[in-house]
Motif scaffolding. Structure first.
Motif, PDB file in Angstrom:
ATOM      1  N   SER A 158      12.062 -34.730  -2.191  1.00  0.00           N
ATOM      2  CA  SER A 158      11.463 -33.391  -2.020  1.00  0.00           C
ATOM      3  C   SER A 158      12.209 -32.380  -2.860  1.00  0.00           C
TER       4      SER A 158
ATOM      5  N   LYS B 132      10.647 -29.980  -5.640  1.00  0.00           N
ATOM      6  CA  LYS B 132      10.690 -28.524  -5.493  1.00  0.00           C
ATOM      7  C   LYS B 132      11.242 -27.876  -6.749  1.00  0.00           C
TER       8      LYS B 132
ATOM      9  N   LEU C  42       6.478 -35.895   1.642  1.00  0.00           N
ATOM     10  CA  LEU C  42       6.107 -35.615   0.250  1.00  0.00           C
ATOM     11  C   LEU C  42       4.639 -35.226   0.086  1.00  0.00           C
ATOM     12  N   LYS C  43       3.923 -35.206   1.199  1.00  0.00           N
ATOM     13  CA  LYS C  43       2.490 -34.881   1.146  1.00  0.00           C
ATOM     14  C   LYS C  43       2.207 -33.542   0.446  1.00  0.00           C
ATOM     15  N   PRO C  44       3.004 -32.498   0.746  1.00  0.00           N
ATOM     16  CA  PRO C  44       2.714 -31.206   0.113  1.00  0.00           C
ATOM     17  C   PRO C  44       2.711 -31.258  -1.418  1.00  0.00           C
ATOM     18  N   PHE C  45       3.304 -32.275  -2.006  1.00  0.00           N
ATOM     19  CA  PHE C  45       3.382 -32.313  -3.469  1.00  0.00           C
ATOM     20  C   PHE C  45       2.199 -33.045  -4.107  1.00  0.00           C
ATOM     21  N   GLY C  46       1.291 -33.510  -3.256  1.00  0.00           N
ATOM     22  CA  GLY C  46       0.010 -34.059  -3.723  1.00  0.00           C
ATOM     23  C   GLY C  46       0.148 -35.152  -4.754  1.00  0.00           C
TER      24      GLY C  46
END
Ligand SMILES: C[S@@+](CC[C@H](N)C(=O)[O-])C[C@H]1O[C@@H](n2cnc3c(N)ncnc32)[C@H](O)[C@@H]1O
Length: 293
Positions: free
Chosen positions: A37, A41, A66-70
């Motif tokens: 992550s 970021k 890590l989902k938010p990073f698609g």
């Protein structure tokens, strides 16, 4: 809420990896996804992270983190020794290996890594593997047990412990972490029980290393992993005991002699006092880094 894994040496790793947008990084030991992550970021908007992890539980933990990073993230459930095959012709700017166990594995009931509590004697990081710690403890010869406990645990009482294991299993199969701990406690003379580290620590470490073939895997990835780095790309390895650190040190030295890499850490980098205070697990961590030339 489950246990969280606190990543170690984060700032140091980020500095060595020179995290920048537009690049490609490999985290070969995703764990809880902490380092991954941080890399993502710091490399907004478009660096790509390739993640590897062979433990099903850790993998789902990391996938969630890590989902938010698609689609900047590609995750594989694989032993990291397969990294070069996975990459085919693609090369990368940085590789991170953060060895050993995550706190999630250590603390989770039923995995058998901890000598605290009572759990089946399993210790497989990759649940697809056949052989558990119970299989080793109940089937290896006395000599094999002694050798593993002595070499991988650096345990001076290896002979006594191996004998005690063999005696106990003749009476009854050793099935649980608790049963094994009891055998070890009895085998080491009371006056040598340390108050600082549990008498079972070294034997548990040894069995875990053997079950997961940790040192062989480390040697293999150090032999081949650097080949997928671009020129100027870097490999960072965090180890947690002297056996691992020696393998990393020697592999980097050999590759430097052969003109493949330049070592960036003459001495291993250790966590600051502040980090050691905040995160006791970091105390034994050592970071080494090399750059492909
Ligand atoms: C110390 S943890 C990594 C923690 C991670 N850096 C973080 O910040 O959350 C090490 C992880 O590497 C995984 N691992 C160890 N050996 C492996 C191998 N040969 N192939 C793939 N994963 C491995 C373990 O299952 C564990 O989850």
């Amino acid at each position: 809420m489950g246990v969280k894994h606190v990543p170690v040496l984060v700032e140091e790793v980020m500095t060595f990896l020179r995290c920048e947008a537009g690049r490609t990084y490999v985290d070969a030991t995703l764990g809880g996804g902490g380092h991954a992550s941080e890399i993502l970021k710091r490399t907004v908007p478009n660096a790509v992270l390739i993640g590897m992890e062979w433990d099903e539980d850790a993998l789902s933990e990391a996938a969630m983190a890590l989902k938010p990073f698609g689609d900047r993230v590609r995750i594989f459930r694989e032993n990291f020794i397969h990294l070069p095959d996975l990459m085919e012709e693609e090369s990368v700017d940085g590789i991170l290996l953060d060895l050993g166990l995550s706190s999630i594995q250590l603390e989770k009931e039923g995995r058998g890594f901890s000598f605290r509590g009572e759990s089946p004697l399993d210790m497989r990081m990759d649940q697809r593997m056949d052989q558990t710690a119970a299989d080793l403890v109940n089937h290896l010869s006395l000599e094999e047990l002694e050798s593993i406990i002595s070499h991988y645990g650096e345990e001076r009482w290896a002979k006594r412990i191996a004998k005690a294991i063999v005696q106990e299993r003749e009476r009854e199969r050793i099935r649980t972490t608790g049963a094994l701990s009891q055998v070890i406690y009895r085998a080491i003379p009371k006056r040598f029980h340390s108050r600082r580290i549990d008498p079972a620590t070294r034997t548990f470490q040894a069995l875990r290393i053997q079950v997961n073939e940790e040192l062989e895997n480390l040697r293999k990835i150090l032999d081949t992993g650097w080949k997928i780095l671009k020129r100027g790309g870097r490999i960072c390895v965090i180890s947690f005991h002297s056996l691992e650190d020696r393998i990393v040190k020697e592999a980097f030295r050999r590759l430097e002699k052969e003109g493949e890499v330049r070592i960036l850490t003459k001495k291993p980098v250790k966590p600051s006092e502040d980090e050691r205070g905040r995160n006791p697990r970091s105390r034994s961590a050592k970071l080494r880094c090399a750059e492909r030339v």
